[in-house]
Design a protein around this motif. Structure first.
Motif, PDB file in Angstrom:
ATOM      1  N   VAL A  79     -41.474 -46.449 -62.395  1.00 18.59           N
ATOM      2  CA  VAL A  79     -41.700 -47.760 -61.498  1.00 18.59           C
ATOM      3  C   VAL A  79     -41.134 -48.874 -62.298  1.00 18.59           C
ATOM      4  N   ARG A  80     -40.013 -49.788 -61.701  1.00 16.77           N
ATOM      5  CA  ARG A  80     -39.620 -50.620 -62.308  1.00 16.77           C
ATOM      6  C   ARG A  80     -40.595 -51.907 -62.435  1.00 16.77           C
ATOM      7  N   GLN A  81     -40.375 -52.866 -63.470  1.00 17.16           N
ATOM      8  CA  GLN A  81     -41.178 -53.733 -63.797  1.00 17.16           C
ATOM      9  C   GLN A  81     -40.497 -54.857 -64.149  1.00 17.16           C
ATOM     10  N   GLU A  82     -40.781 -56.013 -63.927  1.00 12.00           N
ATOM     11  CA  GLU A  82     -40.006 -57.439 -64.266  1.00 12.00           C
ATOM     12  C   GLU A  82     -40.949 -57.705 -65.906  1.00 12.00           C
ATOM     13  N   ARG A  83     -40.202 -58.091 -66.900  1.00 10.26           N
ATOM     14  CA  ARG A  83     -40.653 -58.631 -68.088  1.00 10.26           C
ATOM     15  C   ARG A  83     -41.313 -57.506 -68.948  1.00 10.26           C
ATOM     16  N   ARG A  84     -41.372 -56.125 -68.478  1.00  5.24           N
ATOM     17  CA  ARG A  84     -41.694 -55.119 -69.197  1.00  5.24           C
ATOM     18  C   ARG A  84     -40.656 -53.938 -68.862  1.00  5.24           C
ATOM     19  N   PRO A  85     -40.650 -52.988 -69.883  1.00  2.25           N
ATOM     20  CA  PRO A  85     -39.965 -51.789 -69.623  1.00  2.25           C
ATOM     21  C   PRO A  85     -40.496 -51.041 -68.543  1.00  2.25           C
ATOM     22  N   ASP A  86     -39.680 -50.495 -67.805  1.00  5.26           N
ATOM     23  CA  ASP A  86     -39.826 -49.494 -66.617  1.00  5.26           C
ATOM     24  C   ASP A  86     -40.803 -48.441 -67.181  1.00  5.26           C
ATOM     25  N   LYS A  87     -41.754 -47.918 -66.128  1.00  3.52           N
ATOM     26  CA  LYS A  87     -42.985 -47.056 -66.722  1.00  3.52           C
ATOM     27  C   LYS A  87     -42.684 -45.587 -65.797  1.00  3.52           C
ATOM     28  N   ARG A  88     -43.167 -44.480 -66.440  1.00  6.38           N
ATOM     29  CA  ARG A  88     -43.231 -43.395 -65.412  1.00  6.38           C
ATOM     30  C   ARG A  88     -44.434 -43.085 -65.048  1.00  6.38           C
ATOM     31  N   MET A  89     -44.553 -42.703 -63.790  1.00  8.73           N
ATOM     32  CA  MET A  89     -46.197 -42.463 -63.180  1.00  8.73           C
ATOM     33  C   MET A  89     -46.011 -40.841 -62.871  1.00  8.73           C
ATOM     34  N   PHE A  90     -47.007 -40.016 -63.430  1.00  8.06           N
ATOM     35  CA  PHE A  90     -47.313 -38.800 -63.248  1.00  8.06           C
ATOM     36  C   PHE A  90     -48.190 -38.551 -62.159  1.00  8.06           C
ATOM     37  N   MET A  91     -47.955 -37.448 -61.588  1.00 11.20           N
ATOM     38  CA  MET A  91     -48.886 -36.816 -60.439  1.00 11.20           C
ATOM     39  C   MET A  91     -48.810 -35.312 -60.633  1.00 11.20           C
ATOM     40  N   LEU A  92     -49.962 -34.594 -60.230  1.00 11.89           N
ATOM     41  CA  LEU A  92     -50.047 -33.283 -60.087  1.00 11.89           C
ATOM     42  C   LEU A  92     -49.123 -32.687 -58.923  1.00 11.89           C
ATOM     43  N   THR A  93     -48.724 -31.695 -59.072  1.00  8.04           N
ATOM     44  CA  THR A  93     -48.006 -31.177 -57.838  1.00  8.04           C
ATOM     45  C   THR A  93     -48.736 -30.077 -57.413  1.00  8.04           C
ATOM     46  N   VAL A  94     -48.514 -29.315 -56.365  1.00  7.03           N
ATOM     47  CA  VAL A  94     -49.503 -28.152 -55.802  1.00  7.03           C
ATOM     48  C   VAL A  94     -49.256 -27.164 -56.595  1.00  7.03           C
ATOM     49  N   GLU A 136     -46.576 -33.143 -74.102  1.00  6.27           N
ATOM     50  CA  GLU A 136     -47.159 -32.447 -72.922  1.00  6.27           C
ATOM     51  C   GLU A 136     -46.528 -32.673 -71.536  1.00  6.27           C
ATOM     52  N   LEU A 137     -46.598 -34.029 -71.450  1.00  8.99           N
ATOM     53  CA  LEU A 137     -46.246 -34.297 -69.914  1.00  8.99           C
ATOM     54  C   LEU A 137     -44.774 -34.033 -69.665  1.00  8.99           C
ATOM     55  N   GLU A 138     -43.746 -33.789 -70.423  1.00  9.72           N
ATOM     56  CA  GLU A 138     -42.488 -33.599 -70.460  1.00  9.72           C
ATOM     57  C   GLU A 138     -42.393 -32.050 -69.944  1.00  9.72           C
ATOM     58  N   ARG A 139     -42.987 -31.355 -70.672  1.00 11.60           N
ATOM     59  CA  ARG A 139     -43.143 -29.988 -70.609  1.00 11.60           C
ATOM     60  C   ARG A 139     -43.654 -29.601 -69.235  1.00 11.60           C
ATOM     61  N   LEU A 140     -44.754 -30.329 -68.767  1.00 20.26           N
ATOM     62  CA  LEU A 140     -45.509 -29.915 -67.429  1.00 20.26           C
ATOM     63  C   LEU A 140     -44.581 -30.571 -66.517  1.00 20.26           C
ATOM     64  N   GLU A 141     -43.789 -31.367 -66.573  1.00 16.71           N
ATOM     65  CA  GLU A 141     -42.679 -31.522 -65.577  1.00 16.71           C
ATOM     66  C   GLU A 141     -41.738 -30.690 -65.442  1.00 16.71           C
ATOM     67  N   ARG A 142     -41.041 -30.193 -66.497  1.00 12.77           N
ATOM     68  CA  ARG A 142     -40.071 -29.182 -66.528  1.00 12.77           C
ATOM     69  C   ARG A 142     -40.895 -27.765 -65.963  1.00 12.77           C
ATOM     70  N   ASP A 143     -41.953 -27.465 -65.926  1.00  6.89           N
ATOM     71  CA  ASP A 143     -42.763 -26.360 -65.576  1.00  6.89           C
ATOM     72  C   ASP A 143     -43.049 -26.655 -63.804  1.00  6.89           C
ATOM     73  N   GLY A 144     -42.684 -27.789 -63.476  1.00  6.74           N
ATOM     74  CA  GLY A 144     -43.111 -27.973 -62.107  1.00  6.74           C
ATOM     75  C   GLY A 144     -44.508 -28.307 -61.785  1.00  6.74           C
ATOM     76  N   LEU A 145     -45.433 -28.616 -62.872  1.00  5.96           N
ATOM     77  CA  LEU A 145     -46.817 -28.681 -62.593  1.00  5.96           C
ATOM     78  C   LEU A 145     -47.252 -30.120 -62.426  1.00  5.96           C
ATOM     79  N   VAL A 146     -46.121 -31.043 -62.961  1.00  3.86           N
ATOM     80  CA  VAL A 146     -46.359 -32.591 -62.490  1.00  3.86           C
ATOM     81  C   VAL A 146     -45.120 -32.878 -62.059  1.00  3.86           C
ATOM     82  N   GLU A 147     -45.216 -34.005 -61.481  1.00  3.70           N
ATOM     83  CA  GLU A 147     -43.996 -34.692 -61.138  1.00  3.70           C
ATOM     84  C   GLU A 147     -43.900 -36.262 -61.463  1.00  3.70           C
ATOM     85  N   SER A 148     -42.812 -36.933 -61.777  1.00  3.04           N
ATOM     86  CA  SER A 148     -42.984 -38.241 -62.014  1.00  3.04           C
ATOM     87  C   SER A 148     -41.986 -39.214 -61.239  1.00  3.04           C
TER      88      SER A 148
END
Length: 187
Positions: free
Chosen positions: A58-73, A43-55
């Motif tokens: 965040v680069r992390q040491e010793r852990r995989p990078d993570k994506r942070m999501f936020m609402l768009t206007v 659902e997050l992927e779909r919402l991003e494709r639809d422009g409702l959220v953006e991501s």
């Protein structure tokens, strides 16, 4: 309703990773809108494709990078329109245990009692979790003070709905236990 609006509503709290959102679902939304982590990520992927959220990554040491999501206007506007629209249909209960209780006259009373005790245990566990969340939200304030001063009260009000639901589950379980005990000698 789709998972879409539950995710958008969860993001009103601010930027979150998919993992953090899945925890929000476990604690505060699962009582009225369940989702698996896989559904949430799709659902997050779909919402991003639809422009409702953006991501953002965040680069992390010793852990995989993570994506942070936020609402768009656009996402906030869509959520606002959804929140102002009446539900399409009233709530319907779909509960396997209720079917089993419907058929309890054909079952062993001890088996029915065990099912009810299991439900009661689940409800007690959820109530304990909800109480911890409530205490964290209130942070030493009383409820009236919180409701008057908090930036957002929606999460608290839905939490109160979850608490009321589980308290009612416990009352119902006790009533069923009483009936099963009274009827046991008749069987």
């Amino acid at each position: 309703m789709s998972l879409k609006y539950a995710v958008l509503a969860a993001l009103l709290e601010g930027e979150a990773s998919g993992y953090e959102l899945s925890k929000v679902f476990d604690v505060s939304l699962a009582n009225f809108w369940a989702s698996t982590p896989q559904q949430l990520y799709r659902e997050l992927e779909r919402l991003e494709r639809d422009g409702l959220v953006e991501s953002r990554v965040v680069r992390q040491e010793r852990r995989p990078d993570k994506r942070m999501f936020m609402l768009t206007v656009k996402g906030r506007e869509d959520l606002c329109a959804f929140a102002a629209t009446p539900p399409r249909r009233p709530t319907a209960i779909r509960d396997e245990l209720l079917i089993k209780i419907q058929a309890m006259d054909a079952a062993d009373p001890e088996a029915v009692s065990a099912l009810i005790e299991e439900r009661a245990a689940w409800s007690r566990g959820k109530l304990a979790r909800y109480q911890r969340v409530r205490d964290r939200l209130l942070a030493g304030r009383d409820e009236e003070e919180y409701l008057r001063e908090a930036d957002r009260v929606g999460p608290y009000l839905t939490l109160m709905g979850g608490i009321a639901f589980e308290e009612e589950n416990l009352r119902w379980c006790e009533r069923v236990r009483d009936v099963v005990r009274q009827r046991a000698p008749l069987g």
